[in-house]
Design a protein around this motif. Structure first.
Motif, PDB file in Angstrom:
ATOM      1  N   SER A  97       0.839  -1.191   0.000  1.00 30.19           N
ATOM      2  CA  SER A  97       0.000   0.000   0.000  1.00 30.19           C
ATOM      3  C   SER A  97       0.874   1.240   0.000  1.00 30.19           C
ATOM      4  CB  SER A  97      -0.912   0.004   1.233  1.00 30.19           C
ATOM      5  OG  SER A  97      -1.830  -1.055   1.181  1.00 30.19           O
ATOM      6  N   ASP A  98       0.295   2.340  -0.419  1.00 25.32           N
ATOM      7  CA  ASP A  98       1.024   3.606  -0.500  1.00 25.32           C
ATOM      8  C   ASP A  98       1.141   4.226   0.893  1.00 25.32           C
ATOM      9  OD1 ASP A  98       2.359   5.699  -1.616  1.00 25.32           O
ATOM     10  OD2 ASP A  98       0.586   6.682  -2.461  1.00 25.32           O
ATOM     11  N   ALA A  99       2.350   4.382   1.366  1.00 26.77           N
ATOM     12  CA  ALA A  99       2.589   4.964   2.684  1.00 26.77           C
ATOM     13  C   ALA A  99       4.030   5.423   2.754  1.00 26.77           C
ATOM     14  CB  ALA A  99       2.319   3.948   3.794  1.00 26.77           C
ATOM     15  N   THR A 100       4.312   6.398   3.578  1.00 26.10           N
ATOM     16  CA  THR A 100       5.675   6.884   3.748  1.00 26.10           C
ATOM     17  C   THR A 100       6.599   5.742   4.144  1.00 26.10           C
ATOM     18  OG1 THR A 100       4.891   9.057   4.434  1.00 26.10           O
ATOM     19  CG2 THR A 100       7.150   8.472   5.033  1.00 26.10           C
ATOM     20  N   GLY A 101       7.660   5.532   3.371  1.00 24.63           N
ATOM     21  CA  GLY A 101       8.643   4.502   3.689  1.00 24.63           C
ATOM     22  C   GLY A 101       8.314   3.122   3.182  1.00 24.63           C
ATOM     23  N   PHE A 102       7.014   2.852   2.830  1.00 22.01           N
ATOM     24  CA  PHE A 102       6.614   1.549   2.321  1.00 22.01           C
ATOM     25  C   PHE A 102       7.064   0.451   3.301  1.00 22.01           C
ATOM     26  CE2 PHE A 102       7.667   4.579  -1.045  1.00 22.01           C
ATOM     27  CZ  PHE A 102       6.402   4.806  -1.551  1.00 22.01           C
ATOM     28  N   HIS A 103       7.620  -0.666   2.809  1.00 23.21           N
ATOM     29  CA  HIS A 103       8.100  -1.703   3.733  1.00 23.21           C
ATOM     30  C   HIS A 103       9.619  -1.810   3.703  1.00 23.21           C
ATOM     31  CE1 HIS A 103       8.980  -5.897   5.141  1.00 23.21           C
ATOM     32  NE2 HIS A 103       8.200  -5.471   6.110  1.00 23.21           N
ATOM     33  N   ALA A 104      10.181  -2.346   2.625  1.00 23.96           N
ATOM     34  CA  ALA A 104      11.631  -2.545   2.591  1.00 23.96           C
ATOM     35  C   ALA A 104      12.412  -1.245   2.803  1.00 23.96           C
ATOM     36  CB  ALA A 104      12.043  -3.219   1.282  1.00 23.96           C
ATOM     37  N   PRO A 105      12.069  -0.141   2.123  1.00 23.41           N
ATOM     38  CA  PRO A 105      12.822   1.099   2.383  1.00 23.41           C
ATOM     39  C   PRO A 105      12.708   1.566   3.829  1.00 23.41           C
ATOM     40  CG  PRO A 105      11.566   1.275   0.339  1.00 23.41           C
ATOM     41  CD  PRO A 105      11.081   0.045   1.033  1.00 23.41           C
ATOM     42  N   GLY A 106      11.537   1.354   4.451  1.00 25.17           N
ATOM     43  CA  GLY A 106      11.378   1.747   5.843  1.00 25.17           C
ATOM     44  C   GLY A 106      12.233   0.904   6.771  1.00 25.17           C
ATOM     45  N   LEU A 107      12.323  -0.402   6.478  1.00 23.86           N
ATOM     46  CA  LEU A 107      13.186  -1.271   7.279  1.00 23.86           C
ATOM     47  C   LEU A 107      14.646  -0.881   7.125  1.00 23.86           C
ATOM     48  CD1 LEU A 107      10.581  -2.976   7.518  1.00 23.86           C
ATOM     49  CD2 LEU A 107      11.988  -5.016   7.143  1.00 23.86           C
ATOM     50  N   ALA A 108      15.038  -0.576   5.894  1.00 28.89           N
ATOM     51  CA  ALA A 108      16.423  -0.174   5.649  1.00 28.89           C
ATOM     52  C   ALA A 108      16.778   1.090   6.425  1.00 28.89           C
ATOM     53  CB  ALA A 108      16.649   0.051   4.148  1.00 28.89           C
ATOM     54  N   ARG A 109      15.844   2.040   6.454  1.00 29.39           N
ATOM     55  CA  ARG A 109      16.116   3.286   7.154  1.00 29.39           C
ATOM     56  C   ARG A 109      16.173   3.074   8.662  1.00 29.39           C
ATOM     57  NH1 ARG A 109      16.835   7.654   4.597  1.00 29.39           N
ATOM     58  NH2 ARG A 109      15.929   6.782   2.709  1.00 29.39           N
ATOM     59  N   ALA A 110      15.267   2.217   9.193  1.00 25.88           N
ATOM     60  CA  ALA A 110      15.289   1.926  10.629  1.00 25.88           C
ATOM     61  C   ALA A 110      16.616   1.263  11.022  1.00 25.88           C
ATOM     62  CB  ALA A 110      14.116   1.026  10.999  1.00 25.88           C
ATOM     63  N   PHE A 111      17.077   0.346  10.194  1.00 19.01           N
ATOM     64  CA  PHE A 111      18.347  -0.364  10.428  1.00 19.01           C
ATOM     65  C   PHE A 111      19.533   0.600  10.377  1.00 19.01           C
ATOM     66  CE2 PHE A 111      21.718  -3.137   8.379  1.00 19.01           C
ATOM     67  CZ  PHE A 111      21.967  -3.928   9.496  1.00 19.01           C
ATOM     68  N   ALA A 112      19.571   1.427   9.331  1.00 20.54           N
ATOM     69  CA  ALA A 112      20.672   2.383   9.188  1.00 20.54           C
ATOM     70  C   ALA A 112      20.655   3.404  10.321  1.00 20.54           C
ATOM     71  CB  ALA A 112      20.583   3.085   7.840  1.00 20.54           C
ATOM     72  N   ASN A 113      19.468   3.885  10.686  1.00 18.82           N
ATOM     73  CA  ASN A 113      19.377   4.857  11.778  1.00 18.82           C
ATOM     74  C   ASN A 113      19.866   4.270  13.093  1.00 18.82           C
ATOM     75  OD1 ASN A 113      18.323   6.761  10.059  1.00 18.82           O
ATOM     76  ND2 ASN A 113      16.205   6.534  10.742  1.00 18.82           N
ATOM     77  N   GLU A 114      19.618   2.971  13.303  1.00 21.83           N
ATOM     78  CA  GLU A 114      20.103   2.343  14.530  1.00 21.83           C
ATOM     79  C   GLU A 114      21.628   2.278  14.526  1.00 21.83           C
ATOM     80  OE1 GLU A 114      19.243   1.511  18.225  1.00 21.83           O
ATOM     81  OE2 GLU A 114      17.709   1.925  16.696  1.00 21.83           O
ATOM     82  N   GLY A 115      22.212   2.033  13.347  1.00 18.95           N
ATOM     83  CA  GLY A 115      23.665   2.066  13.254  1.00 18.95           C
ATOM     84  C   GLY A 115      24.225   3.435  13.586  1.00 18.95           C
ATOM     85  N   LEU A 116      23.555   4.482  13.096  1.00 19.18           N
ATOM     86  CA  LEU A 116      23.990   5.841  13.412  1.00 19.18           C
ATOM     87  C   LEU A 116      23.866   6.122  14.906  1.00 19.18           C
ATOM     88  CD1 LEU A 116      23.845   6.164  10.310  1.00 19.18           C
ATOM     89  CD2 LEU A 116      22.871   8.425  10.682  1.00 19.18           C
ATOM     90  N   ALA A 117      22.772   5.646  15.521  1.00 16.90           N
ATOM     91  CA  ALA A 117      22.576   5.857  16.959  1.00 16.90           C
ATOM     92  C   ALA A 117      23.690   5.184  17.751  1.00 16.90           C
ATOM     93  CB  ALA A 117      21.215   5.315  17.384  1.00 16.90           C
ATOM     94  N   LEU A 118      24.027   3.951  17.376  1.00 19.77           N
ATOM     95  CA  LEU A 118      25.105   3.237  18.072  1.00 19.77           C
ATOM     96  C   LEU A 118      26.435   3.963  17.921  1.00 19.77           C
ATOM     97  CD1 LEU A 118      24.008  -0.345  17.032  1.00 19.77           C
ATOM     98  CD2 LEU A 118      24.281   0.415  19.404  1.00 19.77           C
ATOM     99  N   LEU A 119      26.703   4.444  16.716  1.00 17.84           N
ATOM    100  CA  LEU A 119      27.948   5.178  16.491  1.00 17.84           C
ATOM    101  C   LEU A 119      27.965   6.451  17.335  1.00 17.84           C
ATOM    102  CD1 LEU A 119      30.577   5.193  14.804  1.00 17.84           C
ATOM    103  CD2 LEU A 119      29.353   6.518  13.074  1.00 17.84           C
ATOM    104  N   GLY A 120      26.828   7.141  17.410  1.00 22.90           N
ATOM    105  CA  GLY A 120      26.746   8.351  18.212  1.00 22.90           C
ATOM    106  C   GLY A 120      26.888   8.102  19.700  1.00 22.90           C
ATOM    107  N   GLU A 121      26.597   6.875  20.133  1.00 23.55           N
ATOM    108  CA  GLU A 121      26.782   6.507  21.533  1.00 23.55           C
ATOM    109  C   GLU A 121      28.221   6.104  21.832  1.00 23.55           C
ATOM    110  OE1 GLU A 121      23.813   3.518  22.459  1.00 23.55           O
ATOM    111  OE2 GLU A 121      22.287   4.700  21.407  1.00 23.55           O
ATOM    112  N   GLY A 122      29.064   6.112  20.802  1.00 24.05           N
ATOM    113  CA  GLY A 122      30.476   5.830  21.004  1.00 24.05           C
ATOM    114  C   GLY A 122      30.915   4.428  20.663  1.00 24.05           C
ATOM    115  N   ILE A 123      30.015   3.598  20.110  1.00 30.96           N
ATOM    116  CA  ILE A 123      30.405   2.241  19.711  1.00 30.96           C
ATOM    117  C   ILE A 123      31.248   2.340  18.440  1.00 30.96           C
ATOM    118  CG2 ILE A 123      29.584  -0.074  19.145  1.00 30.96           C
ATOM    119  CD1 ILE A 123      28.817   1.003  21.947  1.00 30.96           C
TER     120      ILE A 123
END
Length: 449
Positions: free
Chosen positions: A157-183
Motif C-alpha cells: 500500500s502507498d505509505a511513507t517509507g513503504f516496507h523494505a525502504p522503511g526497514l532499511a532506514r530503521a536499520f541504518a538509523n540504529e547504526g547511526l545511533a550506536l555510532l553516536g553513543e560511542g560504539i
C-alpha cells in the motif's frame, strides 16, 4: 543456501510487453535499475535531466528515478506526462515519499505506477509495486518486466517509507545511533555481519546517501513545525554546547538550540528547540549506563535518536562525507578496491557508552522486526510471507532467520514482545512493538542450494 530471486515464476515465464524503457534521473538507484533492465533484454535509454523530448516518444515505459524533493519530482512527472505518449505508463521510483504525493500534478493519475526500492550495496534484487490507481494490466506488465530483469516483487500500500525502504532506514538509523553513543564503527558493522545481515547499517546508509537522509531529516522536522534555525549556507558554527571534556563541535550552521551538559556523572539535561512533545527532559544515568539515553517522549517525526542526528549532521555538514555515490561516506570508496571504513570515524568514540554485545545485536535485529510488524499492523504489507521476502531480498535481513516476521515467530511472540519492551526501556520507544497478531510467522522465501 541462497535466496532465489524467482519468487514469481509465472511472471518470469510470461513474455514482457515492455521492451524499450526510458530511465530519467541520475545516481546509483537509476543506474541499478537501468542495468537490471538491460540484463533482462530491454533496450534502455538514459536521460539525466528533463526535458526528455523525442526520447519519450519511442518507448514502452518511462521510469522517473531521481532523488529530488517530492515537490520537484511532482513537477517533473507532470512534464513527463505531457512529453510521453498517452499509452506509455510512467513509473515513479521512491525510497520514502508516498506515490500520492508525487502524483498530485498529474491529469491521469492512473498512468503512474509507484515502485519502492531500498537502496543497498550491489544490484537491485527486490522492489515493491505500490497499489494505487494503476490498471491491473499495467501492474502485471511491470511485474513481468521486473521478473525478467532478475528483480522479485510484491505489492504494498502507498505509505511513507513503504516496507523494505522503511526497514532499511530503521536499520541504518540504529547504526547511526550506536555510532553516536560511542560504539566503534567496526564493532557495529561486524555485529551486523555476525548476525547474518547482508550489509552493515553504515554501509547501507552510504548506499542510501547521507545527503538524502539529511534532506529527509530536515523535511520531516520542518513539516512538523520544528524550528531548527538551520542556516544551509553552512556558516560552520554549530549551536551545540557539548561539555564532555572534549570538543564535539559539529562544524556547520545548524543552530538547534541544544544545550547538552554531559558531565561524567551522566546527568543529562537536554534543552531542545525542536518543538517536540516534551520541550525539556532530564536523564539521570548511573556510570554503568544502565539506561543508555532512552527517550520516553513521543518519537520524533524523523525517527532518529539525538545521537543519530548528531552523527548524520557531523558527517554530512562537518565532514562533507555524503555516501557511496559521492565516493566517501562512512566508508572510503576507491575504484577496484574493497570499501574500507573511514579512519576519521574514531571521533565518535569519545563518548564510549557501555552497550552489551547482545543488546547491540538485538537492536539491529529488532529495529527491522518492529518496523515490519508496524507495516503489517497498518496494512502497508499484506502478509507475513511478503514481509519475509521483502526483508531478506530487499534489505538483507539474515536469511537463516527466515525474515523479520519468521524471526518473531521463531523466538516466540511473548518472548519477542518482552525483549522488545526491554530494549524500549533502555534505548527508546522506537522498540515498542505493536500488538502482535497470532500465527504471523509466514513462510521464508524460497531457497535454492
Amino acid at each position: 543456501m541462497n535466496v532465489s530471486p524467482e519468487g514469481t515464476p509465472h511472471a518470469r515465464a510470461a513474455t514482457s510487453k515492455i521492451s524499450s524503457i526510458l530511465v530519467t534521473g541520475d545516481g546509483l538507484l537509476a543506474d541499478s535499475l537501468a542495468d537490471a533492465f538491460l540484463r533482462g533484454g530491454a533496450t534502455v535509454q538514459r536521460a539525466a535531466a528533463q526535458p526528455v523530448g523525442a526520447c519519450a516518444a519511442a518507448v514502452d515505459l518511462v521510469v522517473e528515478a531521481s532523488r529530488s524533493a517530492a515537490s520537484e519530482r511532482a513537477r517533473a512527472l507532470h512534464r513527463l506526462e505531457h512529453q510521453a505518449p498517452a499509452s506509455v505508463p510512467i513509473v515513479a521510483v521512491s525510497t520514502i515519499d508516498p506515490i500520492a504525493a508525487l502524483a498530485g500534478g498529474l491529469h491521469e493519475r492512473g498512468r503512474l505506477i509507484g515502485l519502492a526500492l531500498a537502496a543497498a550495496p550491489g544490484p537491485a534484487r527486490f522492489a515493491e509495486i505500490v497499489r494505487g490507481e494503476s490498471s491491473p494490466d499495467a501492474i502485471d506488465s511491470l511485474r513481468t518486466l521486473l521478473a525478467h530483469s532478475g528483480i522479485d516483487s510484491i505489492e504494498v500500500s502507498d505509505a511513507t517509507g513503504f516496507h523494505a525502504p522503511g526497514l532499511a532506514r530503521a536499520f541504518a538509523n540504529e547504526g547511526l545511533a550506536l555510532l553516536g553513543e560511542g560504539i566503534p564503527a567496526a564493532t557495529i558493522e561486524r555485529a551486523a555481519h555476525e548476525a547474518g545481515f547482508a550489509a552493515g547499517p553504515l554501509a547501507l546508509m552510504d548506499a542510501m546517501s547521507l545527503e538524502e537522509a539529511d534532506r529527509l531529516l530536515h523535511d520531516a522536522a520542518d513539516g512538523h513545525g520544528h524550528d531548527h534555525g538551520h542556516d544551509h549556507g553552512h556558516g560552520h558554527g554549530h549551536g551545540h554546547d557539548h561539555r564532555h571534556g572534549h570538543d564535539h563541535g559539529h562544524g556547520h550552521g545548524h543552530g538547534h538550540g541544544h544545550d547538552h551538559s554531559h558531565g561524567h556523572g551522566h546527568d543529562h539535561s537536554h534543552a531542545h528547540g525542536h518543538g517536540h512533545c516534551c520541550e525539556e527532559h532530564g536523564h539521570h544515568h548511573a556510570p554503568g549506563h544502565e539506561h543508555h539515553d532512552a527517550h520516553h517522549e513521543a518519537a520524533p517525526p524523523h525517527g532518529m535518536t539525538e545521537e543519530a542526528v548528531y552523527v548524520l549532521e557531523k558527517m554530512a555538514h562537518g565532514f562533507g562525507r555524503l555516501g557511496r555515490e559521492a565516493g566517501r561516506g562512512f566508508y572510503d570508496y576507491e575504484d577496484g578496491e574493497e570499501p574500507e571504513l573511514w579512519s576519521g570515524l574514531k571521533v565518535f568514540e569519545r563518548r564510549r557508552a557501555a552497550v552489551p554485545a547482545e543488546d547491540l545485536r538485538d537492536r539491529l535485529l529488532y529495529a527491522q522486526a518492529v518496523a515490519s510488524l508496524r507495516c503489517l499492523a497498518s496494512g502497508v504489507i499484506a502478509s507475513a510471507d511478503d514481509a519475509n521476502r521483502s526483508s531478506i531480498l530487499g534489505v538483507g535481513f539474515p536469511q537463516a532467520l527466515g525474515g523479520t516476521l519468521a524471526f518473531v515467530e521463531r523466538i516466540g511472540q511473548a518472548a519477542f514482545d518482552a525483549r522488545a519492551r526491554e530494549l524500549a526501556g533502555r534505548y527508546g520507544e522506537r522498540f515498542t512493538p505493536p500488538e502482535l497478531p497470532t500465527g504471523l510467522g509466514g513462510r521464508a522465501p524460497a531457497t535454492e542450494k
